[in-house]
Enzyme design. Structure first.
Site, mmCIF file in Angstrom:
data_model
loop_
_atom_site.group_PDB
_atom_site.id
_atom_site.type_symbol
_atom_site.label_atom_id
_atom_site.label_comp_id
_atom_site.label_asym_id
_atom_site.label_seq_id
_atom_site.Cartn_x
_atom_site.Cartn_y
_atom_site.Cartn_z
ATOM 1 N N GLY A 163 -3.993 -4.164 -4.744
ATOM 2 C CA GLY A 163 -4.940 -3.159 -5.228
ATOM 3 C C GLY A 163 -4.146 -1.919 -5.562
ATOM 4 O O GLY A 163 -3.701 -1.203 -4.674
ATOM 5 N N HIS A 164 -3.890 -1.695 -6.836
ATOM 6 C CA HIS A 164 -3.059 -0.569 -7.249
ATOM 7 C C HIS A 164 -3.956 0.537 -7.803
ATOM 8 O O HIS A 164 -4.623 0.369 -8.814
ATOM 9 C CB HIS A 164 -2.021 -1.029 -8.285
ATOM 10 N N THR A 165 -3.958 1.662 -7.091
ATOM 11 C CA THR A 165 -4.884 2.744 -7.426
ATOM 12 C C THR A 165 -4.195 3.820 -8.256
ATOM 13 O O THR A 165 -3.104 4.271 -7.918
ATOM 14 C CB THR A 165 -5.414 3.380 -6.120
ATOM 15 N N LYS A 224 1.985 2.086 -5.087
ATOM 16 C CA LYS A 224 2.657 1.496 -6.255
ATOM 17 C C LYS A 224 1.926 1.767 -7.555
ATOM 18 O O LYS A 224 2.543 1.960 -8.589
ATOM 19 C CB LYS A 224 2.800 -0.019 -6.065
ATOM 20 N N ASP A 273 0.814 -1.224 0.000
ATOM 21 C CA ASP A 273 0.000 0.000 0.000
ATOM 22 C C ASP A 273 0.843 1.267 0.000
ATOM 23 O O ASP A 273 0.440 2.289 0.548
ATOM 24 C CB ASP A 273 -0.949 0.043 1.223
ATOM 25 N N GLN A 282 2.373 -6.033 -2.962
ATOM 26 C CA GLN A 282 2.664 -6.094 -1.519
ATOM 27 C C GLN A 282 4.004 -5.397 -1.236
ATOM 28 O O GLN A 282 4.295 -4.415 -1.869
ATOM 29 C CB GLN A 282 2.637 -7.539 -0.993
ATOM 30 N N THR A 294 2.414 -12.395 3.220
ATOM 31 C CA THR A 294 1.729 -13.039 2.123
ATOM 32 C C THR A 294 2.545 -14.278 1.743
ATOM 33 O O THR A 294 3.590 -14.549 2.355
ATOM 34 C CB THR A 294 1.483 -12.056 0.955
HETATM 35 P P1 IMP Z 1 -2.908 -12.586 1.770
HETATM 36 O O1 IMP Z 1 -1.891 -12.091 0.802
HETATM 37 O O2 IMP Z 1 -4.329 -12.315 1.338
HETATM 38 O O3 IMP Z 1 -2.700 -14.026 2.157
HETATM 39 O O4 IMP Z 1 -2.749 -11.748 3.129
HETATM 40 C C1 IMP Z 1 -1.611 -11.892 3.971
HETATM 41 C C2 IMP Z 1 -1.230 -10.544 4.595
HETATM 42 O O5 IMP Z 1 -0.769 -9.677 3.571
HETATM 43 C C3 IMP Z 1 -2.401 -9.800 5.267
HETATM 44 O O6 IMP Z 1 -1.896 -9.067 6.360
HETATM 45 C C4 IMP Z 1 -2.870 -8.845 4.199
HETATM 46 O O7 IMP Z 1 -3.525 -7.728 4.730
HETATM 47 C C5 IMP Z 1 -1.537 -8.470 3.570
HETATM 48 N N1 IMP Z 1 -1.663 -8.040 2.166
HETATM 49 C C6 IMP Z 1 -1.847 -8.824 1.081
HETATM 50 N N2 IMP Z 1 -1.878 -8.082 -0.032
HETATM 51 C C7 IMP Z 1 -1.695 -6.818 0.348
HETATM 52 C C8 IMP Z 1 -1.576 -5.581 -0.384
HETATM 53 O O8 IMP Z 1 -1.646 -5.517 -1.608
HETATM 54 N N3 IMP Z 1 -1.367 -4.471 0.376
HETATM 55 C C9 IMP Z 1 -1.242 -4.519 1.725
HETATM 56 N N4 IMP Z 1 -1.333 -5.636 2.438
HETATM 57 C C10 IMP Z 1 -1.553 -6.785 1.742
#
Ligand code: IMP
Length: 424
Positions: free
Chosen positions: A40-42, A16, A13, A224, A239
């Site tokens: 989620g790239h805004t 990016k 977040d 991420q 992740t």
């Molecule tokens: P997962 O990737 O859905 O398995 O989530 C694992 C951890 O990574 C959690 O704390 C999510 O909130 C975090 N996470 C996954 N993708 C993102 C992202 O794009 N931005 C911020 N946090 C993320």
């Protein structure tokens, strides 16, 4: 310069989407290599907000080719939805500007179900995005992942699905007590989605190799961030992929090293989901940062936890991510605060630590803060010489991290970006 990677230097977040969009407009090719629709790239274009999840942000640059590499976990249902949303927003997507690796790992309904069941019924709540990312990467490591190529061949798909569902059945029925999809239903749904994906399916590894040999400008778009990396991140609150350079080699393919690795870094820190966060602000300043910065997840809408910049973690991210410069984002948000601090070191078990390391128990460190002049004169960031407080903050960060800050972002619009260094 021909190859540039963008890697999150914090917990994701970091903005990016916008920075990728800036570089994409100067590139021929944009590649996603890991993660999936947890990202989620805004990007805000002429006041209109566009969010990409799985599709590379390069899709917004008409001349660029977007590639989804084989290290990505691809949810075909989510892809179809994103395709529809982007098309409705006037973005053109065709097999001419988007290629998806035939070897991509597929996220299915049972991966999403498992992710949700574990979050609600498991002993540890990781705060995942619930998109099935972890379970899909588990199947990849266990060598039973469905690949995009399987969705294009009914016989292969049924054989592979039968093997996976046979084992999942026990988990769903006996551990989580959740209805699981039948082989026939799931096969039918995936075959239909496979037809939708067929025009985009390609051998992206060879294509990328060829494009690199032709000296094309290639951008690798990380998702991420380093602190969510499966090995370098704050395990188990991470992740399930390699979010740094290792992910590029494993999930897309690259000859040699990228010419530049730009670390994306917010001017403060945020985190969504569970896990330790040394500089978290649980007071009014944290709430102000959240409101001023619109710190709500682009994928799940969850409120992000907010805190001051954490230099011991960033020093670590510079090393772990092989970062060569930084893009500093959301400076305009800090400009709304009457005070500014940054964590320069940790106290940990009587030791003074300047830099984090894999496995350090961040829940037990005590941040040491330095007070800085607030950024309240940041309004004039767009042109002319940098406002003194901003110049001071940038110099402070560069001094501590020993890499240059090459880009400043101070608002959501494409135009609210200032280049301090030439890239492409
Ligand atoms: P997962 O990737 O859905 O398995 O989530 C694992 C951890 O990574 C959690 O704390 C999510 O909130 C975090 N996470 C996954 N993708 C993102 C992202 O794009 N931005 C911020 N946090 C993320």
């Amino acid at each position: 310069m021909k190859t540039l990677a963008i890697i999150g230097a914090q917990w994701g977040d970091e903005g990016k989407g916008k920075v990728t969009d800036f570089f994409a407009s100067r590139c021929d090719v944009v590649v996603r290599f890991q993660g999936g629709n947890n990202a989620g790239h805004t990007i805000v274009v002429d006041g209109r907000k566009i969010v990409t999840h799985l599709v590379p942000s390069g899709i917004l640059t008409p001349h660029a080719l977007s590639i989804i590499g084989h290290g990505v976990v691809l949810d075909p249902r989510s892809f179809a939805q994103e395709h529809a949303d982007l098309t409705a927003a006037g973005v053109s997507i065709s097999s001419a500007n988007l290629k998806i690796s035939l070897h991509c790992n597929i996220i299915t309904r049972y991966h999403r179900l498992l992710d949700g069941a574990r979050e609600t019924q498991g002993a540890v709540k990781l705060g995942t995005t619930g998109r099935g990312i972890g379970p899909a990467y588990e199947d990849r490591a266990a060598r039973r992942s469905l690949k995009l190529a399987d969705l294009l061949d009914e016989k292969r798909l049924r054989a592979q699905l039968a093997q996976v569902l046979d084992e999942k059945q026990i988990l769903f029925e006996q551990r989580y007590h959740v209805d699981y999809p039948s082989l026939n239903d799931e096969a039918a749904a995936l075959l239909e989605l496979g037809e939708f994906l067929r025009p985009y399916a390609a051998d992206t590894f060879s294509l990328l190799h060829e494009l690199q040999s032709q000296q094309r400008k290639i951008l690798f778009e990380g998702a991420q961030g380093i602190l969510l990396d499966i090995d370098y991140g704050t395990y188990p609150f991470v992740t399930s992929s390699s979010t740094g350079l290792a992910g590029i080699y494993a999930g897309a393919g690259l000859q040699g090293a990228p010419d530049e690795v730009v670390g994306l870094c917010k001017a403060y820190t945020t985190r969504v989901g569970s896990g330790p966060f040394p500089t978290e602000l649980l007071d009014e300043t944290g709430s102000t940062l959240r409101e001023l910065g619109g710190e709500y997840g682009a994928t799940t809408g969850r409120a992000r936890r907010c805190g001051w910049l954490d230099l011991p973690l960033l020093r670590y991210a510079v090393r772990a991510g092989n970062l060569t410069s930084l893009a500093l984002t959301k400076l305009d948000v800090l400009a709304g605060l009457p005070a500014l601090q940054a964590c320069v070191a940790y106290e940990y078990d009587g030791q003074h630590l300047d830099v984090s390391f894999p496995g350090l128990d961040l829940a037990r460190v005590r941040p040491v803060y330095e007070v800085l002049p607030p950024l309240q004169d940041a309004a004039g960031l767009g042109a002319g010489s940098l406002p003194p407080s901003v110049a001071n903050y940038v110099a402070f960060i560069e001094r501590h991290l020993q890499i240059p800050v090459g880009l400043l972002s101070f608002g959501p619009e494409r135009s609210q970006l200032r280049q301090l260094r030439e890239y492409f």
